[in-house]
Design a protein around this motif. Structure first.
Motif, PDB file in Angstrom:
ATOM      1  N   SER A  45       1.006  -1.132   0.063  1.00 54.56           N
ATOM      2  CA  SER A  45      -0.005  -0.074   0.028  1.00 54.56           C
ATOM      3  C   SER A  45       0.692   1.212  -0.081  1.00 54.56           C
ATOM      4  O   SER A  45       2.040   1.099   0.283  1.00 54.56           O
ATOM      5  CB  SER A  45      -0.790   0.080   1.059  1.00 54.56           C
ATOM      6  OG  SER A  45      -0.236   0.125   2.484  1.00 54.56           O
ATOM      7  N   TYR A  46       0.519   2.253  -0.141  1.00 54.60           N
ATOM      8  CA  TYR A  46       1.186   3.781  -0.634  1.00 54.60           C
ATOM      9  C   TYR A  46       0.312   4.546  -0.281  1.00 54.60           C
ATOM     10  O   TYR A  46      -0.919   4.763  -0.492  1.00 54.60           O
ATOM     11  CB  TYR A  46       1.769   3.528  -2.172  1.00 54.60           C
ATOM     12  CG  TYR A  46       0.808   3.472  -3.100  1.00 54.60           C
ATOM     13  CD1 TYR A  46       0.337   4.702  -3.775  1.00 54.60           C
ATOM     14  CD2 TYR A  46       0.382   2.354  -3.725  1.00 54.60           C
ATOM     15  CE1 TYR A  46      -0.740   4.483  -4.603  1.00 54.60           C
ATOM     16  CE2 TYR A  46      -0.489   2.239  -4.763  1.00 54.60           C
ATOM     17  CZ  TYR A  46      -1.144   3.444  -5.307  1.00 54.60           C
ATOM     18  OH  TYR A  46      -1.894   3.260  -6.278  1.00 54.60           O
ATOM     19  N   HIS A  54      -2.625   7.413  -3.516  1.00 55.44           N
ATOM     20  CA  HIS A  54      -2.624   6.443  -2.648  1.00 55.44           C
ATOM     21  C   HIS A  54      -3.437   5.380  -3.098  1.00 55.44           C
ATOM     22  O   HIS A  54      -3.907   5.451  -4.234  1.00 55.44           O
ATOM     23  CB  HIS A  54      -3.483   7.088  -1.264  1.00 55.44           C
ATOM     24  CG  HIS A  54      -5.022   7.061  -1.585  1.00 55.44           C
ATOM     25  ND1 HIS A  54      -5.263   8.481  -2.140  1.00 55.44           N
ATOM     26  CD2 HIS A  54      -6.062   6.591  -1.487  1.00 55.44           C
ATOM     27  CE1 HIS A  54      -6.626   8.420  -2.281  1.00 55.44           C
ATOM     28  NE2 HIS A  54      -7.156   7.288  -1.889  1.00 55.44           N
ATOM     29  N   GLY A  55      -3.185   4.143  -2.488  1.00 53.24           N
ATOM     30  CA  GLY A  55      -3.773   3.028  -2.886  1.00 53.24           C
ATOM     31  C   GLY A  55      -3.103   1.742  -2.480  1.00 53.24           C
ATOM     32  O   GLY A  55      -2.258   1.739  -1.530  1.00 53.24           O
ATOM     33  N   TYR A  56      -3.352   0.555  -3.089  1.00 50.85           N
ATOM     34  CA  TYR A  56      -2.581  -0.630  -3.034  1.00 50.85           C
ATOM     35  C   TYR A  56      -2.305  -1.283  -4.100  1.00 50.85           C
ATOM     36  O   TYR A  56      -3.221  -1.300  -5.048  1.00 50.85           O
ATOM     37  CB  TYR A  56      -3.118  -1.388  -1.717  1.00 50.85           C
ATOM     38  CG  TYR A  56      -4.657  -1.802  -1.888  1.00 50.85           C
ATOM     39  CD1 TYR A  56      -4.971  -3.010  -2.109  1.00 50.85           C
ATOM     40  CD2 TYR A  56      -5.397  -0.880  -1.265  1.00 50.85           C
ATOM     41  CE1 TYR A  56      -6.304  -3.221  -2.156  1.00 50.85           C
ATOM     42  CE2 TYR A  56      -6.890  -1.091  -1.319  1.00 50.85           C
ATOM     43  CZ  TYR A  56      -7.409  -2.397  -1.804  1.00 50.85           C
ATOM     44  OH  TYR A  56      -8.566  -2.700  -1.847  1.00 50.85           O
TER      45      TYR A  56
END
Length: 167
Positions: A45-46, A54-56
């Motif tokens: 994830s980031y 953002h997300g993964y």
């Protein structure tokens, strides 16, 4: 959404569970590490502190966050921004109150500390002061932080729009 695949982010994470790196989307040429990666085997994830990306990603697939979740995250960010603004205003008020209670540092334990313990021998700036003990608080050294202006010799003033007062 970020177009980087799992392999690209895994290479940035370099086997570390949590790592901060330059964002490949908004700052690949910048030095500041604003993209945080949280890595597990097969999953990363980031979140970028600069651009908000953002997300993964999973090793074999890309998972998108649905619109309802994105809207909820946006509302949460707005609420956090409001709370940060309120907290900042309270902190400025407290800082100004403490600054207005300061005494000159000359002849105090704060000056002795700076001279004897820290071995400071140069003239001490007027942005340093002394707060006497009160209630349950021990005596303290206080330092102004910000762009001060000298309203008159020995009298410092900070931006009145921000602090709404000058001491």
């Amino acid at each position: 959404m970020m177009s980087h695949a799992y392999a690209d982010l895994a290479a940035l994470a370099d086997g570390r569970a949590v790592v901060d790196v330059a964002c490949p989307l908004c700052g690949p040429d910048r030095v500041r590490k604003v993209l945080r990666l949280w890595s597990l085997p097969g999953f990363i994830s980031y979140l970028c502190a600069r651009c908000g990306e953002h997300g993964y990603v999973r090793e074999n697939e890309r998972v998108e966050v649905d619109a309802a979740t994105q809207a909820a995250m946006f509302r949460a960010r707005e609420a956090i921004a409001v709370r940060v603004a309120e907290t900042s205003k309270d902190q400025r008020r407290i800082a100004l109150t403490l600054w207005s209670m300061r005494r000159p540092i000359a002849g105090t334990v704060a000056e002795r500390y700076l001279r004897k313990v820290r071995s400071i021998s140069c003239p001490l700036p007027p942005t340093l002061g002394f707060l006497p003990a009160r209630d349950d608080h021990p005596p303290a050294l206080i330092a102004a932080f910000g762009m001060a202006q000298e309203a008159e010799p020995g009298r410092l003033c900070f931006d009145e729009k921000v602090l709404s007062a000058c001491t």
